[in-house]
Motif scaffolding. Structure first.
Motif: not given
Length: 138
Positions: A76-101
């Protein structure tokens, strides 16, 4: 007290799936990024028969939250693109699949229940996704 918290934070937690998803999506690149994007596409949840009584009050037309395991996620990464291609957000503000859990949650609408098979819309999960829990939307 702090030492007890540290023990809890280091404790391993093990989940066992209650079933799995049969989805038309087998590739992350072709899968909707949210249930809002999935439209009327249908999928099925095959629930282990030992939990059939737990399904006894579920009805077609109702919405439920499905908690599932992102079984294809790696790291996982702590900051990711929103919805895969949007603005960079903190991971916990997204539904990104790559997460600590790697636990996901989706809102689905039940179309039909046949024994231990739930047909639903709102699929944003890959084929073979392990289901951890189902919860009613209050």
């Amino acid at each position: 007290m702090k030492s007890n918290l540290r023990d809890i934070m280091d404790e391993e937690i093990i989940f066992r799936p209650i079933g799995y998803v049969q989805s038309p999506y087998d590739d992350v690149d072709n899968m909707p990024k949210s249930t809002r994007q999935s439209g009327d596409v249908e999928a099925k949840m095959i629930i282990n028969e030992e939990y059939i009584e737990s399904m006894s009050s579920m009805k077609a037309g109702e919405e439920y939250m499905v908690l599932f395991y992102f079984h294809k996620s790696k790291g996982f990464k702590q900051r990711v693109p929103f919805m895969g291609n949007g603005p960079i957000k903190g991971l916990f503000s997204t539904h990104a699949p790559n997460r600590p859990n790697p636990i996901g949650v989706s809102t689905i609408r039940i179309k039909e229940i046949d024994g231990n098979v739930i047909t639903f819309t709102g699929v944003d999960m890959l084929d073979g996704t392990p289901v951890l829990d189902i919860k009613d939307i209050l």
